[in-house]
Design an enzyme around this catalytic site. Structure first.
Site, PDB file in Angstrom:
ATOM      1  N   ASN A 182      14.094  32.133 -26.808  1.00 19.58           N
ATOM      2  CA  ASN A 182      13.273  33.118 -27.513  1.00 19.58           C
ATOM      3  C   ASN A 182      13.597  34.534 -27.052  1.00 19.58           C
ATOM      4  OD1 ASN A 182      12.010  30.835 -28.541  1.00 19.58           O
ATOM      5  ND2 ASN A 182       9.970  31.720 -28.374  1.00 19.58           N
ATOM      6  N   HIS A 204       7.147  35.886 -20.235  1.00 24.17           N
ATOM      7  CA  HIS A 204       7.219  36.843 -21.331  1.00 24.17           C
ATOM      8  C   HIS A 204       7.058  38.256 -20.765  1.00 24.17           C
ATOM      9  CE1 HIS A 204       7.082  33.773 -24.352  1.00 24.17           C
ATOM     10  NE2 HIS A 204       5.888  33.354 -24.018  1.00 24.17           N
ATOM     11  N   GLY A 205       7.580  39.236 -21.490  1.00 26.11           N
ATOM     12  CA  GLY A 205       7.337  40.625 -21.127  1.00 26.11           C
ATOM     13  C   GLY A 205       8.533  41.283 -20.458  1.00 26.11           C
ATOM     14  N   HIS A 250      11.645  29.725 -23.377  1.00 26.97           N
ATOM     15  CA  HIS A 250      10.733  30.813 -23.733  1.00 26.97           C
ATOM     16  C   HIS A 250      10.679  31.811 -22.585  1.00 26.97           C
ATOM     17  CE1 HIS A 250       8.150  29.316 -27.268  1.00 26.97           C
ATOM     18  NE2 HIS A 250       9.262  28.614 -27.240  1.00 26.97           N
ATOM     19  N   GLU A 292       2.602  37.818 -24.581  1.00 25.06           N
ATOM     20  CA  GLU A 292       3.345  37.997 -25.824  1.00 25.06           C
ATOM     21  C   GLU A 292       2.439  37.744 -27.012  1.00 25.06           C
ATOM     22  OE1 GLU A 292       7.614  36.542 -27.523  1.00 25.06           O
ATOM     23  OE2 GLU A 292       6.185  34.954 -27.100  1.00 25.06           O
ATOM     24  N   ASP A 335       6.090  30.589 -33.974  1.00 25.62           N
ATOM     25  CA  ASP A 335       5.943  30.653 -32.518  1.00 25.62           C
ATOM     26  C   ASP A 335       4.550  30.196 -32.100  1.00 25.62           C
ATOM     27  OD1 ASP A 335       6.960  31.102 -30.016  1.00 25.62           O
ATOM     28  OD2 ASP A 335       6.857  33.281 -30.110  1.00 25.62           O
ATOM     29  N   HIS A 336       4.263  30.368 -30.820  1.00 26.93           N
ATOM     30  CA  HIS A 336       3.043  29.909 -30.153  1.00 26.93           C
ATOM     31  C   HIS A 336       1.831  29.769 -31.077  1.00 26.93           C
ATOM     32  CE1 HIS A 336       4.638  30.433 -26.031  1.00 26.93           C
ATOM     33  NE2 HIS A 336       5.339  31.404 -26.584  1.00 26.93           N
TER      34      HIS A 336
END
Length: 400
Positions: free
Chosen positions: A327, A266-267, A305, A221, A148-149
């Site tokens: 994701n 994200h989150g 994502h 994230e 990932d990232h």
């Protein structure tokens, strides 16, 4: 700029280059379907149970785009969450993407280990990948090994993993990892794609696919915090997607996917608080199609994502525009904990001491506090949550 890697995954083995360019033989662009026996009725013959790399990975992603589903890409932190991913895939009858973050790799190596030069992150990620290689085929499903990232400052982590894949390729003819994500979206577009291009040239030699990001995925994230980002950066423009496509297509035998931002975050967010604009993906597809003269309405494969708080209708609309992977992290983290929490609640009175429980004051409790019991409860809960995710992503019963 972050374009949500989930947004730009090239369409077919030939779509890693503009449609007018002849397809080149490579570890990623040459299908083996004609020379092997099919393991899955609904998938190309190149795809077998276990870790999927090279041409088989391209075939797998092509099938997802053509059949209209997205593969769950799940962040893991150890063998328990790895095994839960594969258990879920076996249950819902589809592929799974096991995803390592830099922090997740460090956790696998051990948080007490020095990580000043990313040595723990590198060693832990490699160790986790080797675990998957050893057991994945036992689950009878295709498994994609992904990272990932990776920000610019974290590139030494990817360098270490690439060395491991090069060694694995020399020994076996396939890389250790299926794909890597470079998240250079904080850099200017030209620098982002320039660095991605340099890495893609290395990846192409051993059959690794590149996932890159344009635009910004909001929220936070695993060390990547974009909670206070300018909202305008949450939406990528078609011109940016095409620029990346055009530049990366110049890499011989290069295979890449793109995460384009369309309001995803994200989150943890309640439904209705996330303003997704999936039509950004549709507009990018149309723009690229016109520029390269493609016959396909979806020349790109996109990845998604930051799906937390997204309405299922928006997710499935995005799949219709070429999203082939989404994701998943926040929800599976909660599910794992919730499984452990429920186990503790059920057996609370058996977990207050080594000896003595409601049945008898001298009765031992070892079978209740054995770590495997609570961890297994976490695995089962995480696997169940992933089955639900696969249903949302239309990834159920896509093998046979």
């Amino acid at each position: 700029m972050k374009l949500a890697i989930a947004t730009l995954l090239i369409g077919s083995a030939a779509a890693f280059a503009p449609a007018a360019t002849p397809m080149r033989n490579s570890a990623l662009s040459m299908s083996t379907e004609t020379t092997t026996e099919k393991a899955f009725a609904k998938l190309p013959a190149s795809i077998k149970p276990g870790v999927v790399t090279g041409p088989a990975l391209v075939d797998l992603l092509d099938a997802a785009k053509e059949q209209g589903y997205a593969i769950p890409g799940v962040n893991i932190v150890g063998t328990n969450s790895i095994n839960a991913c594969m258990e879920a895939a076996a249950s819902y009858g589809g592929p799974i993407m096991v995803t390592f973050s830099k922090g997740g790799g460090q956790f696998i190596a051990g948080k007490s280990v020095n990580n000043d030069a990313d040595q723990a992150s590198i060693a832990g990620t490699i160790a986790g990948a080797k675990h998957v290689h050893e057991v994945a085929a036992l689950y009878g499903v295709p498994v994609v090994l992904h990272t990932d990232h990776c920000q610019k400052a974290w590139l030494p982590w990817i360098d270490g993993l690439l060395t491991a894949s090069e060694e694995h390729f020399a020994a076996t003819g396939s890389p250790l990892f299926s794909s890597h994500m470079l998240d250079l979206s904080e850099e200017p577009l030209e620098e982002n794609i320039g660095i991605c291009k340099d890495y893609l040239e290395k990846f192409a030699k051993v059959g690794i696919l590149l996932e890159f990001e344009l635009g910004v995925t909001g929220g936070e994230e695993d060390g990547v915090d974009n909670t206070d980002i300018d909202s305008s950066r949450l939406y990528t423009q078609p011109e940016e997607v095409f620029y990346a496509y055009e530049q990366l297509s110049q890499v011989e035998n290069g295979a890449f996917t793109c995460a384009a931002s369309f309001g995803n975050v994200h989150g943890v967010y309640a439904p209705g608080n996330v303003d997704l604009q999936p039509k950004i993906l549709m507009n990018s597809q149309a723009y690229i199609k016109e520029k390269i003269g493609s016959d396909s309405d979806k020349p790109m494969k996109f990845v998604f994502h930051g799906g937390s708080g997204s309405d299922v209708s928006d997710i499935q609309e995005a799949i219709g525009y070429g999203v082939i992977k989404m994701n998943i992290d926040t929800d599976t983290q909660w599910a794992f904990w919730d499984g452990i929490r429920a186990y503790e609640a059920k057996y609370h009175d058996y977990l207050q001491g080594q000896i003595g429980n409601p049945e008898a004051d001298d009765k031992p409790n070892k079978k209740y506090y054995d770590p495997r019991m609570s961890l297994r409860a976490g695995e089962e809960a995480m696997a169940a949550r992933l089955v639900k995710a696969a249903e949302d992503l239309k990834c159920v019963n896509v093998l046979n």
